[in-house]
Every structure is written in C-alpha cells, then in structure tokens.
Design an enzyme around this catalytic site. Structure first.
Site, PDB file in Angstrom:
ATOM      1  N   SER A 157      37.229  36.082  45.181  1.00  0.00           N
ATOM      2  CA  SER A 157      37.611  34.988  43.910  1.00  0.00           C
ATOM      3  C   SER A 157      38.938  34.622  43.769  1.00  0.00           C
ATOM      4  O   SER A 157      39.877  35.657  44.206  1.00  0.00           O
ATOM      5  CB  SER A 157      36.800  35.269  42.761  1.00  0.00           C
ATOM      6  OG  SER A 157      37.364  36.516  42.185  1.00  0.00           O
ATOM      7  N   TYR A 196      48.798  47.315  32.223  1.00  0.00           N
ATOM      8  CA  TYR A 196      48.906  46.139  33.215  1.00  0.00           C
ATOM      9  C   TYR A 196      50.318  45.730  33.749  1.00  0.00           C
ATOM     10  O   TYR A 196      50.615  45.990  34.769  1.00  0.00           O
ATOM     11  CB  TYR A 196      48.061  44.854  32.809  1.00  0.00           C
ATOM     12  CG  TYR A 196      48.122  43.744  33.718  1.00  0.00           C
ATOM     13  CD1 TYR A 196      47.417  43.573  34.807  1.00  0.00           C
ATOM     14  CD2 TYR A 196      49.210  42.668  33.472  1.00  0.00           C
ATOM     15  CE1 TYR A 196      47.564  42.593  35.518  1.00  0.00           C
ATOM     16  CE2 TYR A 196      49.277  41.669  34.366  1.00  0.00           C
ATOM     17  CZ  TYR A 196      48.374  41.560  35.252  1.00  0.00           C
ATOM     18  OH  TYR A 196      48.539  40.405  36.246  1.00  0.00           O
ATOM     19  N   GLY A 206      42.874  35.559  45.257  1.00  0.00           N
ATOM     20  CA  GLY A 206      42.514  36.139  46.579  1.00  0.00           C
ATOM     21  C   GLY A 206      41.680  35.186  47.590  1.00  0.00           C
ATOM     22  O   GLY A 206      41.762  34.939  48.763  1.00  0.00           O
ATOM     23  N   GLY A 250      40.831  41.827  47.116  1.00  0.00           N
ATOM     24  CA  GLY A 250      40.221  40.974  46.202  1.00  0.00           C
ATOM     25  C   GLY A 250      39.951  39.622  46.570  1.00  0.00           C
ATOM     26  O   GLY A 250      40.433  38.903  45.689  1.00  0.00           O
TER      27      GLY A 250
END
Length: 375
Positions: A134, A293, A137, A131
């Site tokens: 953006s 999450y 990352g 990732g």
C-alpha cells in the site's frame, strides 16, 4: 491521416508533414524511413526536409511491440486495448545528428512517478520494495514493474501483498512481480527473507527500504526491542547487512531509504553529546510515539550516509529521501487522533503517485551532485 489520428500523431507541423502518397515507417531498431506509394519506393531521407530521423526513447507507458505472423512489427496499447502498425514514438523522433539540448526537463509538485520514469527501461533489473502492499511502497513497486523491472514486494501481510500483485498485473499482464514474506518486527523473519531471496540466485539492483510504523502504542517485539525502532530502522539495517554481498555483486546497485523531515525534531545524544542507546529503544515510561518515529527517521539518515561511505567504492550507492510534506497515507491508522488530523488535512495533501516522484527526483538530484563532485 486516420492511422495517424488513431495513434495520436495527427497534430503535425508544416515542415514535417508528408506529401500526398507518402508514409512514415520505422525499423525494428528504431530508424525512420519513408515509403512513396505512388512510385513504390522507400528512402531514409524525409521527402521535404531531407533529414534522417530516428526514434527517441522507449515506448510510452502501456505500449508494447509485437510481431505478426508475416514478420511485420505492430504496437499494442494495453491501456486503451488497441493495436496499430504505426509506432507511437513517431511523435518524438530526433534528427540523425541531434544537437545538445539547451533546456532541461522541468518537473513540478504535480509530476507523477510514471512521468519521472517515462522512457526508462528497467528490463533485467531486480527491485525489492519493503512495505509494498500500500501507499508509497505500492506506487514504487508498480512504477518499477510497469517499466520492466522484476519487482519483489516484501510484506508482512501476504494476503494484502498478493492483492497488490494482482492490481499490478491487472495494469500489465506481463509485469514481473511477486510477493515474499518479510516482518521487520521479527529479526528471524528478516533472516528468512534474505535466505529465500538468495536462494533465487538473482541479482539485486535496487533495494527500497520503505516500510514504516507510525503512532504505535508502546510495545516490545519478540526480539525485546521497542517496535517503532525495530520496524523503521533496525529491521532494515539488518536486511541490508544480510543482502550486502548480493548488492555488491550486482553493482551498479542502490539502496533507497525512505526517511522524513521529522528527523530534525529529535536527538539521540545525551547531555554529554554521546549516543544514548536508551533513547533508541525506550522503556514504556519514557516512550512518546511521535518522538520514537522521529528518532527512527534520524537513524535512517545516519545509516544511509554511512552505508554510502562504505559501499560506494564497490558500486553501491545509498540515499535517504524525504517523500514530501503534506502527504496522505495509511501511517495514521494506529491512533484515532492522527486519523482525524490526517482526514482533515487530506484535501491539501499530495497523492502517493506525486509523493513517489518527489522522492525519486530528490534521489536522482543527489546522485547527479555526487557524480559531479567526482569530476
């Protein structure tokens, strides 16, 4: 003095200030010597203090050492597009027999990742960041690349990944950085990535499991699992298993799992305190995005702890890190309510550069505690 001022070294104290006609120079291997232009001689000792000095640390961020056609070393400042024959590290020389420092470097909430990594040379190290096109990352990948590492951006969207590669190369044209396809929502893609990486026949010193999804509407992946669970945890779990042999061969190596403090606000056990697998990949009726999450972040920590227990004897460490509270990223993009909340909170949030430094400091502190406990 003009040359000193050009390299930002004109602010000297009275003890180390050179007499008229003297010049301070460095050797290729970092030792300081002094040239007396009046008597046309050189010496190792400072003409005033009699001390011998050497360069401390690596070149500052953005600087590079080159050699001209006459074999003389000069220094290139890629950030400000200038060159000088004066070593910029002369501002940070140390005595030949330095005493042990009595104070530690202090960092605070505004310290950036580039400041944390200042003076570290990752040349020869291979780093994979998931990732990485953006957010956290990207800042992670950029920081490693600008400090000499060979960095692989493992991303689902190759268009955005290649744009990220170009941005890093725009800061330093000699950075070793590339993009490879990795879609954590497809286990076959994870397998293909691992195979392609192994085909390169390179080591793997750092694997940063950063990619994550947040506030997704309920959906199943092609593998039949709830998307948040697979992207945030299971995909990374599978990736590490496939690359475990490479990590062990590359020891000392490390795995860094980007988790979250939100792991505290959930549970994956049933009423009998047994693991409830149905909570990891819930049905549509039992799904709540925030809870999904949180559970995935709890899985990250449990996985990282067990991975460290199993692989640390083989030279591979693993840590889960919390990047810091009140951060602004693109995780909110999947639901307009979260987008609104994040936008309102943005003036009070940390930048990606600061968030990365928090996670990296936390990781380093854990490593120091573990090393101390072994002594």
């Amino acid at each position: 003095m003009a040359a000193l001022r050009y390299a930002g070294l004109d602010d000297t104290d009275s003890e180390d200030e050179l007499p008229l006609g003297w010049e301070q120079r460095t050797t290729k291997d970092g030792w300081v010597y002094y040239a007396n232009h009046t008597e046309e001689k050189t010496q190792w000792e400072h003409p005033k203090t009699g001390k011998r000095k050497r360069i401390a640390g690596d070149l500052p961020y953005g600087w590079e050492q080159e050699t001209d056609e006459n074999g003389q070393v000069y220094f290139v400042d890629h950030i400000n597009k200038r060159t000088t024959y004066l070593d910029p590290r002369l501002a940070f020389t140390v005595d030949d027999n330095p005493t042990k420092p009595t104070t530690r470097q202090r960092y605070d909430g505004s310290t950036t990742a580039m400041e944390i990594l200042q003076g570290r040379d990752f040349t020869g190290k291979v780093v994979v960041v998931t990732g990485a096109n953006s957010g956290i990352g990207f800042e992670t990948a950029k920081s490693f690349a600008l400090h000499g590492a060979h960095v692989i951006l493992a991303c689902r969207n190759m268009t955005r990944a290649n744009e990220a590669v170009s941005r890093i190369l725009g800061e330093w044209h000699k950075a070793k950085v590339e993009a490879m396809t990795l879609d954590l929502a497809q286990l076959r893609s994870v397998q293909h990535f691992a195979q392609a990486f192994k085909a390169k026949n390179v080591p793997l010193h750092v694997l940063v499991c950063n990619a994550a999804a947040f506030a997704l509407p309920w959906s199943l992946t092609k593998d039949g699992l709830e998307t948040t669970f697979q992207v945030n945890h299971l995909g990374h779990f599978y990736l590490v298993q496939l690359l475990q042999d490479v990590l062990c061969r590359s020891a000392p190596a490390r795995v860094v799992v980007v988790s979250s403090e939100s792991h505290r606000f959930t549970d994956i056990n049933d009423s009998s305190k047994n693991l409830d697998f149905s909570r990891l990949s819930p049905s549509k009726n039992d799904y709540w995005a925030m809870l999904a999450y949180n559970r995935s972040k709890l899985c990250n920590i449990l996985f990282s702890n067990e991975l460290h227990r199993r692989l640390s004897p083989r030279g591979v460490t693993s840590n889960a890190v919390h990047p810091g509270n009140m951060m602004y990223s693109s995780l909110h993009r999947h639901w307009w309510v979260y987008t609104l909340l994040f936008t309102l909170a943005r003036p009070f949030t940390k930048s990606m550069r600061v968030i990365l430094s928090v996670g990296w400091r936390e990781h380093e502190q854990i490593q120091r505690r573990r090393n101390t406990s072994r002594m």
